[in-house]
Design an enzyme around this catalytic site. Structure first.
Site, mmCIF file in Angstrom:
data_model
loop_
_atom_site.group_PDB
_atom_site.id
_atom_site.type_symbol
_atom_site.label_atom_id
_atom_site.label_comp_id
_atom_site.label_asym_id
_atom_site.label_seq_id
_atom_site.Cartn_x
_atom_site.Cartn_y
_atom_site.Cartn_z
ATOM 1 N N LYS A 1 0.193 -16.544 0.152
ATOM 2 C CA LYS A 1 1.524 -15.927 0.032
ATOM 3 C C LYS A 1 1.938 -15.277 1.353
ATOM 4 O O LYS A 1 3.126 -15.122 1.633
ATOM 5 C CB LYS A 1 1.589 -14.948 -1.140
ATOM 6 C CG LYS A 1 0.673 -13.724 -1.073
ATOM 7 C CD LYS A 1 1.254 -12.534 -0.334
ATOM 8 C CE LYS A 1 0.199 -11.462 -0.098
ATOM 9 N NZ LYS A 1 0.639 -10.359 0.727
ATOM 10 N N ASN B 1 3.461 -8.935 6.910
ATOM 11 C CA ASN B 1 3.736 -10.356 7.120
ATOM 12 C C ASN B 1 5.229 -10.638 7.143
ATOM 13 O O ASN B 1 5.735 -11.331 8.016
ATOM 14 C CB ASN B 1 3.030 -11.178 6.040
ATOM 15 C CG ASN B 1 1.527 -11.198 6.262
ATOM 16 O OD1 ASN B 1 1.038 -11.855 7.169
ATOM 17 N ND2 ASN B 1 0.804 -10.439 5.453
ATOM 18 N N SER C 1 5.994 -4.981 3.900
ATOM 19 C CA SER C 1 4.982 -6.009 4.153
ATOM 20 C C SER C 1 4.890 -6.297 5.647
ATOM 21 O O SER C 1 5.905 -6.557 6.307
ATOM 22 C CB SER C 1 5.336 -7.299 3.409
ATOM 23 O OG SER C 1 4.745 -8.412 4.055
ATOM 24 N N SER D 1 0.814 -1.224 0.000
ATOM 25 C CA SER D 1 0.000 0.000 0.000
ATOM 26 C C SER D 1 0.848 1.275 0.000
ATOM 27 O O SER D 1 0.477 2.262 -0.618
ATOM 28 C CB SER D 1 -0.981 -0.008 1.166
ATOM 29 O OG SER D 1 -0.302 -0.026 2.382
ATOM 30 N N ASP E 1 2.849 -11.296 -6.466
ATOM 31 C CA ASP E 1 2.645 -10.840 -5.089
ATOM 32 C C ASP E 1 3.647 -11.480 -4.140
ATOM 33 O O ASP E 1 4.095 -10.864 -3.163
ATOM 34 C CB ASP E 1 1.202 -11.152 -4.660
ATOM 35 C CG ASP E 1 0.737 -10.261 -3.521
ATOM 36 O OD1 ASP E 1 1.499 -9.377 -3.077
ATOM 37 O OD2 ASP E 1 -0.411 -10.435 -3.065
HETATM 38 N N1 LIG Z 1 -1.748 -2.936 3.103
HETATM 39 C C1 LIG Z 1 -1.506 -3.552 1.980
HETATM 40 O O1 LIG Z 1 -0.456 -3.316 1.379
HETATM 41 C C2 LIG Z 1 -2.496 -4.499 1.400
HETATM 42 C C3 LIG Z 1 -3.463 -5.112 2.182
HETATM 43 N N2 LIG Z 1 -4.326 -6.013 1.624
HETATM 44 C C4 LIG Z 1 -5.348 -6.678 2.421
HETATM 45 O O2 LIG Z 1 -6.379 -5.749 2.737
HETATM 46 C C5 LIG Z 1 -6.972 -6.073 3.997
HETATM 47 C C6 LIG Z 1 -6.961 -4.841 4.876
HETATM 48 O O3 LIG Z 1 -5.598 -4.499 5.054
HETATM 49 P P1 LIG Z 1 -5.107 -3.081 5.539
HETATM 50 O O4 LIG Z 1 -6.078 -2.033 5.226
HETATM 51 O O5 LIG Z 1 -3.752 -2.909 5.039
HETATM 52 O O6 LIG Z 1 -5.057 -3.374 7.118
HETATM 53 P P2 LIG Z 1 -5.073 -2.358 8.331
HETATM 54 O O7 LIG Z 1 -4.607 -3.130 9.498
HETATM 55 O O8 LIG Z 1 -4.393 -1.098 7.977
HETATM 56 O O9 LIG Z 1 -6.618 -2.037 8.467
HETATM 57 C C7 LIG Z 1 -7.564 -3.016 8.812
HETATM 58 C C8 LIG Z 1 -8.888 -2.353 8.803
HETATM 59 O O10 LIG Z 1 -9.896 -3.249 9.298
HETATM 60 C C9 LIG Z 1 -10.724 -2.526 10.178
HETATM 61 N N3 LIG Z 1 -11.411 -3.381 11.121
HETATM 62 C C10 LIG Z 1 -10.900 -4.284 11.972
HETATM 63 N N4 LIG Z 1 -11.888 -4.856 12.684
HETATM 64 C C11 LIG Z 1 -13.051 -4.281 12.281
HETATM 65 C C12 LIG Z 1 -14.415 -4.435 12.629
HETATM 66 N N5 LIG Z 1 -14.808 -5.315 13.562
HETATM 67 N N6 LIG Z 1 -15.330 -3.675 12.008
HETATM 68 C C13 LIG Z 1 -14.958 -2.799 11.078
HETATM 69 N N7 LIG Z 1 -13.683 -2.602 10.692
HETATM 70 C C14 LIG Z 1 -12.746 -3.339 11.287
HETATM 71 C C15 LIG Z 1 -9.754 -1.620 10.892
HETATM 72 O O11 LIG Z 1 -10.432 -0.585 11.561
HETATM 73 P P3 LIG Z 1 -9.620 0.258 12.679
HETATM 74 O O12 LIG Z 1 -8.619 1.074 11.931
HETATM 75 O O13 LIG Z 1 -10.664 1.072 13.291
HETATM 76 O O14 LIG Z 1 -8.975 -0.723 13.590
HETATM 77 C C16 LIG Z 1 -8.927 -1.122 9.718
HETATM 78 O O15 LIG Z 1 -9.581 -0.076 9.068
HETATM 79 C C17 LIG Z 1 -6.159 -7.242 4.561
HETATM 80 O O16 LIG Z 1 -6.841 -8.437 4.325
HETATM 81 C C18 LIG Z 1 -4.862 -7.205 3.757
HETATM 82 O O17 LIG Z 1 -4.282 -8.481 3.611
HETATM 83 C C19 LIG Z 1 -4.275 -6.285 0.299
HETATM 84 C C20 LIG Z 1 -3.354 -5.680 -0.522
HETATM 85 C C21 LIG Z 1 -2.395 -4.747 -0.023
HETATM 86 O O1 LIG Z 2 -0.557 -7.923 0.176
HETATM 87 C C1 LIG Z 2 0.291 -7.081 0.267
HETATM 88 C C2 LIG Z 2 1.106 -6.648 -0.877
HETATM 89 O O2 LIG Z 2 0.595 -7.132 -2.077
HETATM 90 C C3 LIG Z 2 0.561 -6.449 1.580
HETATM 91 O O3 LIG Z 2 1.262 -7.324 2.353
HETATM 92 P P1 LIG Z 2 1.166 -7.245 3.934
HETATM 93 O O4 LIG Z 2 -0.272 -7.493 4.295
HETATM 94 O O5 LIG Z 2 2.101 -8.291 4.398
HETATM 95 O O6 LIG Z 2 1.598 -5.873 4.329
#
Ligand SMILES: NC(=O)C1=CN([C@@H]2O[C@H](COP(=O)(O)OP(=O)(O)OC[C@H]3O[C@@H](n4cnc5c(N)ncnc54)[C@H](OP(=O)(O)O)[C@@H]3O)[C@@H](O)[C@H]2O)C=CC1
Ligand SMILES: O=C(CO)COP(=O)(O)O
Length: 332
Positions: A192, A257, A255, A141, A245
Site C-alpha cells: 500500500k 509515503n 503519511s 501514528s 490501510d
Molecule cells: N508511523 C506510522 O504511522 C506507522 C509506521 N509503521 C511501520 O513501522 C516501521 C517503523 O516506522 P516508524 O517508527 O514510523 O519510523 P521512524 O522513521 O519514525 O523510525 C524508524 C526507527 O528505526 C530505527 N532504526 C533505523 N536504523 C536502525 C538500525 N540500524 N538499528 C536500530 N534502529 C534503527 C530508527 O532509529 P533512529 O531514530 O535512531 O534513527 C527509528 O527508531 C516502518 O516499517 C513503518 O512502515 C507501521 C504503522 C504505522
Molecule cells: O502505515 C501507516 C499508516 O497505517 C503509516 O504510513 P506512512 O509510513 O506512510 O507514514
C-alpha cells in the site's frame, strides 16, 4: 504486569509502546539514540519522533542496552526501518527468551533480497514461525498517539500466538483483530505504501479525487493479485490491513509515503523529498522489491513499475499516469 520490549524508538514504535502500556503492560523501548532513550526515561517524552505526545505513560522506560531491553520480555516488538531490520536484529538472536513471541510492526520489503519482514525477522532471529506475529492496519501514528479509535490485524500462523499478541495490545482506543494470513498482512502493509506514493504524487501535481481513486483502485487490484500469487488470502486485502490501510494512507498528509509522493508531484527531486521526509517512507525502497517479487511470481506490477521509473529515472507524474493508463483497453 507482562514485560514487553519494543525495538526501535521511532514514531510507530513509541506510539505502539504507549498502546501496550495503556493495555496494562510494562514496556521497555530499545533505541540507538542516547538522546531519545534519555528523554523517554527522564522526561517521559520522545520529542524527536512523537512530539505530540506530552507525557508517555509511567510504565514506559527505555534502554540502549540490548540485553537489558529484552531480558524477561514475553513479547518483543520490532519497529525498525525495514532496510535496517536484519542488521539490527541479528545481535538479539542469543538474547531473546526461548518462549518469547516476536511481533513485527514494519511495513516494508528488504531491498537486497525482496523478502517480507516476517521472513527477515524469523531468519535474523532463528525464530520458528509459530512464535512470530505481524501487526498491520490503518494506524497513522499521530492519530493513535492522541488515542483516537483505531484497529489493526494481528496475524500469525499460530492462532494462539495471534490471540496472545492481540490480548496484549488491546486498549480502550485500540482494537486488534486476529488472522492466520501472515503473507497477506505483510504484503498489504508493504504494497500500500507504493500506491500511496503514486496517489500522493497525483495530488501534488494538482489532480483531484478521480485520479486518486483510479490509482488507488488499480493499486489495490495489483497488490491483491500479487498477494494471491504469493499464497495470501484475497479476503485479507478487502479488510483493515488492505483497503482500510490504503484508504488511510492514500488520503492523509500524516503519511510519510503519501507526503513523499506529494512532494515529487509538486516538483521536488528525490533528494529534496527525502530531505523533507519526517521519518522513513518505506514505499521508496520497497518499490523495486515489489517489481522483483512480481517478476519472480510471474505477476504483472504496472503501478510498482511506473513508480520505479519515477524513483530511478525521474519520470514525472504525467509520465507515470501515461505509463499506467496509456496502454490498450483491457478487462478490469
Ligand atoms: N508511523 C506510522 O504511522 C506507522 C509506521 N509503521 C511501520 O513501522 C516501521 C517503523 O516506522 P516508524 O517508527 O514510523 O519510523 P521512524 O522513521 O519514525 O523510525 C524508524 C526507527 O528505526 C530505527 N532504526 C533505523 N536504523 C536502525 C538500525 N540500524 N538499528 C536500530 N534502529 C534503527 C530508527 O532509529 P533512529 O531514530 O535512531 O534513527 C527509528 O527508531 C516502518 O516499517 C513503518 O512502515 C507501521 C504503522 C504505522
Ligand atoms: O502505515 C501507516 C499508516 O497505517 C503509516 O504510513 P506512512 O509510513 O506512510 O507514514
Amino acid at each position: 504486569m507482562t514485560k514487553i520490549a519494543v525495538l526501535g524508538a521511532g514514531a510507530w514504535g513509541t506510539t505502539f509502546g504507549q498502546v501496550l502500556a495503556d493495555a496494562g503492560n510494562q514496556v521497555v523501548m530499545w533505541g540507538i539514540e542516547p538522546a531519545v532513550v534519555d528523554a523517554i526515561n527522564h522526561d517521559h517524552r520522545n520529542p524527536v519522533r512523537t512530539p505530540t505526545i506530552e507525557r508517555l505513560p509511567d510504565a514506559m522506560t527505555a534502554s540502549l542496552d540490548r540485553e537489558e531491553a529484552v531480558d524477561g520480555a514475553g513479547i518483543v516488538v520490532v519497529a525498525i526501518a525495514a532496510q535496517h531490520a536484519r542488521e539490527a536484529l541479528e545481535p538479539f538472536r542469543p538474547l531473546i527468551g526461548a518462549d518469547a513471541v516476536v511481533v513485527s510492526l514494519m511495513k516494508g520489503i528488504e531491498r537486497t533480497t525482496d523478502k517480507r519482514m516476517d521472513q527477515v525477522v524469523t531468519e535474523a532471529l532463528g525464530l520458528p514461525e509459530e512464535r512470530f506475529a505481524a501487526v498491520s492496519g490503518p494506524n497513522l501514528s499521530r492519530e493513535v498517539a492522541v488515542r483516537q479509535p483505531s484497529a489493526a490485524v494481528v496475524a500469525s500462523v499460530s492462532p494462539e500466538t495471534a490471540q496472545r499478541v492481540a490480548q496484549a495490545c488491546e486498549a480502550p482506543y485500540f482494537k486488534p483483530f486476529v488472522s492466520t494470513d501472515v503473507i497477506g498482512l505483510e504484503l498489504c502493509g508493504a504494497l500500500k505504501n507504493v500506491t500511496a506514493l503514486a496517489v500522493g504524487m497525483s495530488r501534488g501535481a494538482g489532480y483531484g479525487e478521480n485520479t486518486a481513486a483510479m490509482i488507488q483502485a488499480r493499486g489495490l487490484a495489483e497488490l491483491t493479485a500479487l498477494g494471491e500469487a504469493a499464497g495470501a488470502d484475497a479476503k485479507t486485502f478487502a479488510g483493515l490491513a488492505g483497503v482500510g490501510d490504503l484508504i488511510a494512507t492514500c488520503a492523509s498528509s500524516l503519511s510519510r509515503n503519501y507526503t513523499f509522493g506529494f512532494n515529487l508531484g509538486r516538483g521536488m527531486s528525490i533528494e529534496e523529498a527525502t530531505e523533507a521526509s519526517q521519518g522513513v517512507a518505506e514505499g521508496v525502497p520497497a518499490t523495486n522489491a515489489v517489481v522483483g517479487m512480481g517478476r519472480s511470481l510471474g505477476e504483472p506490477t504496472p503501478l510498482a513499475q511506473a513508480m520505479s521509473h519515477v524513483l530511478d529515472q525521474g519520470l514525472d507524474c504525467a509520465g507515470m499516469i501515461e505509463e499506467l493508463f496509456g496502454g490498450p483497453i483491457s478487462a478490469e
